[in-house]
Design a protein around this motif. Structure first.
Motif, PDB file in Angstrom:
ATOM      1  N   CYS A  86       0.828  -1.212   0.000  1.00 16.94           N
ATOM      2  CA  CYS A  86       0.000   0.000   0.000  1.00 16.94           C
ATOM      3  C   CYS A  86       0.860   1.259   0.000  1.00 16.94           C
ATOM      4  O   CYS A  86       2.038   1.221   0.343  1.00 16.94           O
ATOM      5  N   ASP A  87       0.210   2.352  -0.382  1.00 17.19           N
ATOM      6  CA  ASP A  87       0.834   3.665  -0.305  1.00 17.19           C
ATOM      7  C   ASP A  87       0.619   4.295   1.068  1.00 17.19           C
ATOM      8  O   ASP A  87       1.395   5.136   1.500  1.00 17.19           O
ATOM      9  N   ARG A  88      -0.463   3.890   1.724  1.00 16.66           N
ATOM     10  CA  ARG A  88      -0.793   4.395   3.060  1.00 16.66           C
ATOM     11  C   ARG A  88      -1.400   3.258   3.878  1.00 16.66           C
ATOM     12  O   ARG A  88      -2.199   2.483   3.360  1.00 16.66           O
ATOM     13  N   LEU A  89      -1.028   3.207   5.152  1.00 15.27           N
ATOM     14  CA  LEU A  89      -1.533   2.173   6.059  1.00 15.27           C
ATOM     15  C   LEU A  89      -2.285   2.840   7.203  1.00 15.27           C
ATOM     16  O   LEU A  89      -1.742   3.721   7.879  1.00 15.27           O
ATOM     17  N   PHE A  90      -3.517   2.410   7.394  1.00 11.88           N
ATOM     18  CA  PHE A  90      -4.387   2.934   8.447  1.00 11.88           C
ATOM     19  C   PHE A  90      -4.808   1.816   9.397  1.00 11.88           C
ATOM     20  O   PHE A  90      -4.891   0.647   8.997  1.00 11.88           O
ATOM     21  N   PHE A  91      -5.145   2.201  10.614  1.00  9.96           N
ATOM     22  CA  PHE A  91      -5.876   1.339  11.530  1.00  9.96           C
ATOM     23  C   PHE A  91      -7.266   1.930  11.663  1.00  9.96           C
ATOM     24  O   PHE A  91      -7.417   3.157  11.753  1.00  9.96           O
ATOM     25  N   ALA A  92      -8.278   1.077  11.681  1.00  5.12           N
ATOM     26  CA  ALA A  92      -9.644   1.483  11.987  1.00  5.12           C
ATOM     27  C   ALA A  92     -10.010   0.815  13.299  1.00  5.12           C
ATOM     28  O   ALA A  92      -9.881  -0.415  13.441  1.00  5.12           O
ATOM     29  N   VAL A  93     -10.432   1.619  14.253  1.00  9.14           N
ATOM     30  CA  VAL A  93     -10.718   1.127  15.605  1.00  9.14           C
ATOM     31  C   VAL A  93     -12.028   1.725  16.105  1.00  9.14           C
ATOM     32  O   VAL A  93     -12.511   2.719  15.580  1.00  9.14           O
ATOM     33  N   VAL A 110     -11.411   6.298  13.449  1.00 13.01           N
ATOM     34  CA  VAL A 110     -12.262   5.835  14.540  1.00 13.01           C
ATOM     35  C   VAL A 110     -13.620   5.572  13.913  1.00 13.01           C
ATOM     36  O   VAL A 110     -14.215   6.468  13.297  1.00 13.01           O
ATOM     37  N   ALA A 111     -14.095   4.330  14.052  1.00  8.02           N
ATOM     38  CA  ALA A 111     -15.267   3.902  13.295  1.00  8.02           C
ATOM     39  C   ALA A 111     -16.266   3.139  14.153  1.00  8.02           C
ATOM     40  O   ALA A 111     -15.905   2.503  15.140  1.00  8.02           O
TER      41      ALA A 111
END
Length: 161
Positions: A86-93, A110-111
């Motif tokens: 990936c070009d960008r790595l996120f966490f969804a929490v 934040v989801a």
């Protein structure tokens, strides 16, 4: 039709908790609200599954890793491998997740089951051209295959997505 479109495309496999599914739904809504598209449970070249792979209009690829609890985050030692895809790595929490334990060099969403908010933008680490092409083709084949499967499940027999 029985269930939702997501249920038809990705039948529950028992690995995701209700909390993780709600976070994933909110993150996908966040992505869609920005005109982007996401593919849940995309199998990467290593065989690992990205919780959500996102394709931006200009070809940038994001991976969003869903973490439903502290235990889930601490038990997972594979998420760092996703950077190569990936070009960008996120966490969804979830809203009650302690954000300070997440790595500083990742984005944070934040989801909940209704949507998500961007708390921290993910730094960009661009893919090289051949990786981008391979990943874009993998995303396209996966998405097209899932759509085909909705229209005619028998048509996909023997096709590896």
């Amino acid at each position: 039709m029985h269930g939702t479109l997501t249920d038809l495309v990705l039948p529950p496999d028992g690995r995701q908790s209700e909390a993780a599914l709600a976070i994933r739904r909110g993150a996908l809504r966040y992505v869609a609200a920005r005109g982007l598209v996401g593919v849940p449970e995309l199998v990467l070249g290593t065989g690992r599954r990205a919780d959500i792979a996102v394709l931006c209009a200009k070809g940038e690829v994001w991976v969003i890793e869903v973490k439903s609890s502290i235990a889930d985050f601490r038990a997972d030692h594979k998420w760092f491998e996703y950077r190569a895809f990936c070009d960008r790595l996120f966490f969804a929490v979830a809203p009650d997740f302690p954000l300070d334990i997440l790595p500083e060099d990742t984005g944070i969403l934040v989801a909940d089951g209704f949507g998500a908010a961007l708390v921290r933008e993910a730094p960009r680490h661009p893919l090289v051209a051949h990786q981008r092409k391979a990943l874009t083709l993998r995303l396209a084949r996966c998405a097209a295959g899932r759509l085909m499967g909705l229209m005619d499940p028998e048509a996909l027999r023997g096709i590896e997505l």
